[in-house]
Motif scaffolding. Structure first.
Motif, PDB file in Angstrom:
ATOM      1  N   GLY A  52       0.823  -1.212   0.000  1.00  0.00           N
ATOM      2  CA  GLY A  52       0.000   0.000   0.000  1.00  0.00           C
ATOM      3  C   GLY A  52       0.856   1.261   0.000  1.00  0.00           C
ATOM      4  N   TRP A  53       1.908   1.246   0.818  1.00  0.00           N
ATOM      5  CA  TRP A  53       2.807   2.411   0.852  1.00  0.00           C
ATOM      6  C   TRP A  53       3.497   2.609  -0.496  1.00  0.00           C
ATOM      7  CZ3 TRP A  53       5.025   0.733   6.217  1.00  0.00           C
ATOM      8  CH2 TRP A  53       4.215   1.243   7.240  1.00  0.00           C
ATOM      9  N   CYS A  54       3.955   1.512  -1.092  1.00  0.00           N
ATOM     10  CA  CYS A  54       4.627   1.622  -2.401  1.00  0.00           C
ATOM     11  C   CYS A  54       3.676   2.234  -3.429  1.00  0.00           C
ATOM     12  CB  CYS A  54       5.092   0.248  -2.894  1.00  0.00           C
ATOM     13  SG  CYS A  54       6.496  -0.400  -1.976  1.00  0.00           S
ATOM     14  N   ASP A  55       2.436   1.753  -3.424  1.00  0.00           N
ATOM     15  CA  ASP A  55       1.455   2.261  -4.376  1.00  0.00           C
ATOM     16  C   ASP A  55       1.182   3.744  -4.143  1.00  0.00           C
ATOM     17  OD1 ASP A  55       1.295  -0.209  -5.501  1.00  0.00           O
ATOM     18  OD2 ASP A  55      -0.580  -0.781  -4.526  1.00  0.00           O
ATOM     19  N   GLU A  56       1.160   4.118  -2.859  1.00  0.00           N
ATOM     20  CA  GLU A  56       0.910   5.523  -2.531  1.00  0.00           C
ATOM     21  C   GLU A  56       2.119   6.385  -2.924  1.00  0.00           C
ATOM     22  OE1 GLU A  56      -0.115   6.084   1.615  1.00  0.00           O
ATOM     23  OE2 GLU A  56      -0.191   8.270   1.369  1.00  0.00           O
TER      24      GLU A  56
ATOM     25  N   ASN B  15       4.857   9.226   7.237  1.00  0.00           N
ATOM     26  CA  ASN B  15       3.908   8.688   6.264  1.00  0.00           C
ATOM     27  C   ASN B  15       4.342   9.150   4.868  1.00  0.00           C
ATOM     28  OD1 ASN B  15       2.922  11.395   5.860  1.00  0.00           O
ATOM     29  ND2 ASN B  15       1.734  11.155   7.744  1.00  0.00           N
ATOM     30  N   ILE B  16       3.606   8.700   3.860  1.00  0.00           N
ATOM     31  CA  ILE B  16       4.044   8.980   2.484  1.00  0.00           C
ATOM     32  C   ILE B  16       4.006  10.481   2.197  1.00  0.00           C
ATOM     33  CG2 ILE B  16       3.628   8.489   0.041  1.00  0.00           C
ATOM     34  CD1 ILE B  16       4.585   6.048   1.564  1.00  0.00           C
ATOM     35  N   GLU B  17       3.022  11.178   2.757  1.00  0.00           N
ATOM     36  CA  GLU B  17       2.933  12.618   2.513  1.00  0.00           C
ATOM     37  C   GLU B  17       4.187  13.328   3.039  1.00  0.00           C
ATOM     38  OE1 GLU B  17       2.201  15.216   0.490  1.00  0.00           O
ATOM     39  OE2 GLU B  17       0.819  13.545   0.179  1.00  0.00           O
ATOM     40  N   ARG B  18       4.624  12.914   4.233  1.00  0.00           N
ATOM     41  CA  ARG B  18       5.839  13.532   4.792  1.00  0.00           C
ATOM     42  C   ARG B  18       7.075  13.125   3.995  1.00  0.00           C
ATOM     43  NH1 ARG B  18       5.104  13.732  11.211  1.00  0.00           N
ATOM     44  NH2 ARG B  18       3.138  14.885  11.220  1.00  0.00           N
ATOM     45  N   GLN B  75      15.031   0.226   6.319  1.00  0.00           N
ATOM     46  CA  GLN B  75      15.032  -0.374   4.982  1.00  0.00           C
ATOM     47  C   GLN B  75      13.762   0.027   4.220  1.00  0.00           C
ATOM     48  OE1 GLN B  75      15.866  -4.508   5.617  1.00  0.00           O
ATOM     49  NE2 GLN B  75      14.597  -5.185   3.925  1.00  0.00           N
ATOM     50  N   VAL B  76      12.631  -0.021   4.907  1.00  0.00           N
ATOM     51  CA  VAL B  76      11.350   0.336   4.293  1.00  0.00           C
ATOM     52  C   VAL B  76      11.349   1.808   3.889  1.00  0.00           C
ATOM     53  CG1 VAL B  76       8.883   0.660   4.774  1.00  0.00           C
ATOM     54  CG2 VAL B  76      10.037  -1.461   5.489  1.00  0.00           C
ATOM     55  N   THR B  77      11.745   2.696   4.810  1.00  0.00           N
ATOM     56  CA  THR B  77      11.746   4.126   4.496  1.00  0.00           C
ATOM     57  C   THR B  77      12.656   4.434   3.318  1.00  0.00           C
ATOM     58  OG1 THR B  77      11.625   4.448   6.889  1.00  0.00           O
ATOM     59  CG2 THR B  77      11.858   6.402   5.535  1.00  0.00           C
ATOM     60  N   ALA B  78      13.833   3.804   3.281  1.00  0.00           N
ATOM     61  CA  ALA B  78      14.788   4.086   2.202  1.00  0.00           C
ATOM     62  C   ALA B  78      14.171   3.724   0.852  1.00  0.00           C
ATOM     63  CB  ALA B  78      16.089   3.317   2.433  1.00  0.00           C
ATOM     64  N   GLY B  79      13.533   2.559   0.782  1.00  0.00           N
ATOM     65  CA  GLY B  79      12.895   2.159  -0.468  1.00  0.00           C
ATOM     66  C   GLY B  79      11.785   3.120  -0.866  1.00  0.00           C
ATOM     67  N   LEU B  80      10.969   3.514   0.111  1.00  0.00           N
ATOM     68  CA  LEU B  80       9.838   4.401  -0.192  1.00  0.00           C
ATOM     69  C   LEU B  80      10.319   5.772  -0.672  1.00  0.00           C
ATOM     70  CD1 LEU B  80       7.417   3.508   2.768  1.00  0.00           C
ATOM     71  CD2 LEU B  80       7.190   2.850   0.353  1.00  0.00           C
ATOM     72  N   LEU B  81      11.356   6.311  -0.034  1.00  0.00           N
ATOM     73  CA  LEU B  81      11.856   7.616  -0.471  1.00  0.00           C
ATOM     74  C   LEU B  81      12.442   7.511  -1.882  1.00  0.00           C
ATOM     75  CD1 LEU B  81      12.484  10.585  -0.136  1.00  0.00           C
ATOM     76  CD2 LEU B  81      14.530   9.980   1.177  1.00  0.00           C
ATOM     77  N   ALA B  82      13.142   6.415  -2.175  1.00  0.00           N
ATOM     78  CA  ALA B  82      13.680   6.237  -3.535  1.00  0.00           C
ATOM     79  C   ALA B  82      12.534   6.219  -4.545  1.00  0.00           C
ATOM     80  CB  ALA B  82      14.498   4.947  -3.616  1.00  0.00           C
TER      81      ALA B  82
END
Lengths: 412, 412
Positions: A52-56, B15-18, B75-82
């Motif tokens: 869900g986070w990836c999609d967002e 969160n994704i917005e931040r 690890q999760v945050t790094a992937g999401l920011l990329a």
């Protein structure tokens, strides 16, 4: 010493209490004298949260980053199970795919396992009597040096691949059901648990809608001859029930003609009316779909010879329905058809059994029985050990029950 | 091309917005022409969730497994920011500690960074114009080959270590405040943001209770001369405010005698009454504590010569209070003391400033000012650039405000 691989899915490790229950299953097998590798999925719900986070974060995100994010779920479970086992006095350590390593192709998100190194795991067995707790669903892409995931259900494949690598005597897949059934017991209360299923049958069942095992894991088990045992993780660890052994056809003494009935609601039907009937028209329709990665399943062509046109009906997965229609509308002028009709209220029902090889007329009996119930068959496909019919979704339960009884699968 | 390391903590990536907001900060610096490595923490709350599971799984769990579990958050945050950066058209990839690698000692859970390889990151800069997004707080233990974490706040240290390795021109630590203040603005509304602080001062402030930076990261910055800039992640990315630069003493033009007032409530006071006063008694008290890893801070010994005994007062961190008492009660007969008294309603208040080196009598002015407010000083420690007093906790605000005014730190 016998070697055993045990795999536990997301609902079996949904919280620490359930992980403790998993540890008790491990404890039982270890007390019986086996060296053990455990393969775990992410805690139930965690993978969905990460996806869900990836999609967002972005539409159609980079699969390598997607893998870096979602592989973390299994990593967490593996560490937690190792901690619980240690707390029970059982030597254990967690392994991530890159540490073993489990090497994969570079199809990030749907990678294939290409090699599992056995040295580190076997050294843990022999030198430290250690349970190897392995993060499922992932490996190290040998080209990119990054974590690659195997796609949904990939932990089953991880387990079978580890079992093949370490030469395990058996690979136990613990699930939320106690084995493979002749069909879904929620639809047919008279469904029976099967003691044994041949690899080929299980492969067809998984491909045709049975959700108990991931298709690729069955393929892997079949190729590497890994005896795979499907059983319940919710049993009392001290007194587990029987499950279903997936094994070579030769190991099944008493074989039925039909072993099981599978069904898949994930189907969509497309009909092209009045297609100009000339050589190459099938290629004109199906090449653009193949290039877009759309899998076409059943195909029926009905020519009306007087008009020089033909009607073409075929099925795709429901997920590909909109995309398929868009592609065909785009190439409409090249193909030359009058109109496109689609339907998603269809279901594919299949009967599977290695006994079909030696018994002709198995499918014909089904067509007759379904007709007697007033069920219209829209398409048919057959192969050596299965046949499938496409029917209107409203008749799903009736059709499954009819075939289940017809082939003598109802329990006494 | 200038090189910049940017570090964002848990609330900045909650969160994704931040995370999108973080990406806009990165975008701004990249547009200004810098090669950028970003170091990220776990999303706010995630590390606590993971730690909670470990604690539930087993008491005092294996630190190697603990590290395998909790390192997943970054690890999760790094992937999401990329993913977010790529979605904005900025080339980026995530890096986990073992991929770079960032090599650490084997003190799992509180590991020290020993080496950061720069090749992969620099290649990303030069060949692909790629932002390196690095999972903070972790590295690869060079002995065990497993993931090791650096302890709470370790992502600051990761950032500074990466900055030192790649020769960054600056390391920006984005936090939920806009810089380092003369003291906590929640206690002293007249507190001012400092434009510059010397490394030595920041190290004392962090050690003595200021929470803005992790002590070890300041040590690292000081040793490797990494210009570190503390600033707010909640600013408008298009128009960020000033922060505080932590730099060499020589780079600070206009230096105050006292730069800041820190306080720590995490203190406990122990008094041993009527200790038999003979040579070696201090060793008898403090050796068992040192062996148990208890850090003793302030020590005061008051001898009453006529009775041949002495009173010994010292402080430990509040977390060590119960343990310290238990250890001392166990060795009571060896030490020979009459009674043990403890208090946790104490606070340590410190004034820090490199100007103290050249200005004698700075502390004496404080003692006088506190006495005038009726605040009793229980213990004092001094060093070259700071002094601390232990007082009753109820006087915290009054004492901090008094010293803040005394040394001319109030804003106009």
């Amino acid at each position: 010493m016998p070697r055993l691989v045990m795999k536990f899915g997301g609902t079996s490790v949904a919280n620490i209490e359930r992980i403790r229950n998993v540890a008790r299953h491990v404890e039982r097998e270890r007390a019986a004298g086996a060296d053990i590798a455990v393969v775990v999925s992410a805690m139930a719900g965690k993978t969905n949260e990460l996806v869900g986070w990836c999609d967002e974060a972005a539409k159609n995100c980079d699969r390598r980053e997607y893998d870096a994010v979602i592989s973390s779920g299994e990593q967490v479970t593996a560490g937690l199970l190792a901690i619980v086992l240690q707390g029970m006095g059982i030597p254990a350590r967690s392994w991530q795919g890159w540490q073993i390593p489990i090497l994969t192709s570079n199809a990030h998100g749907t990678a294939r396992i290409e090699h599992v190194a056995d040295a580190a795991i076997l050294e843990g067995f022999s030198k430290r009597g250690e349970v190897a707790v392995i993060a499922g669903f992932q490996g190290l892409c040998k080209e990119t040096g990054r974590i690659a995931t195997l796609g949904r259900g990939g932990s089953d494949t991880s387990a079978v691949a580890v079992a093949a690598a370490v030469g395990a005597d058996r690979c136990d897949i613990y699930t939320d059901v106690d084995g493979v059934y002749t069909t879904d017991p929620r639809i047919v209360p008279k469904a029976r648990r099967l003691d044994r299923v041949a690899f080929e049958e299980m492969l067809e069942m998984a491909s045709l809608g049975a959700k108990v095992l991931h298709v690729r894991s069955v393929e892997f088990a079949m190729i590497h001859k890994v005896k795979t045992f499907v059983r319940s993780s919710f049993d009392d660890p001290a007194n587990p029930r029987q499950g279903t052994l997936i094994c070579d056809e030769e190991d099944i003494v008493e074989s039925q003609i039909v072993t099981g009935i599978a069904f898949s609601r994930d189907e969509a039907q497309i009909t092209l009316r009045q297609v100009a009937d000339h050589p190459g028209v099938a290629a004109a329709i199906f090449m653009p779909l193949a290039e877009a990665g759309v899998n076409v399943d059943m195909i029926i062509q009905v020519a009306s010879e007087d008009s020089g046109t033909t009607d073409m009906t075929f099925t795709v997965s429901a997920a590909d329905f909109d995309r398929t229609r868009a592609i065909l509308e785009k190439v409409k002028s090249q193909i030359g058809f009058e109109s496109l009709h689609g339907a998603t209220d269809v279901v594919k029902i299949s009967a599977i059994g290695v006994g079909m090889r030696s018994h002709p007329g198995v499918a014909a009996r089904a067509f007759k029985a379904l007709a007697e119930k007033g069920i219209n068959i829209r398409a048919i496909t057959t192969s050596e050990i299965k046949f499938s019919v496409l029917i209107e979704a409203a008749y799903t339960e009736l059709a499954v029950r009819t075939l289940h009884s017809l082939y003598g699968l109802d329990k006494a």
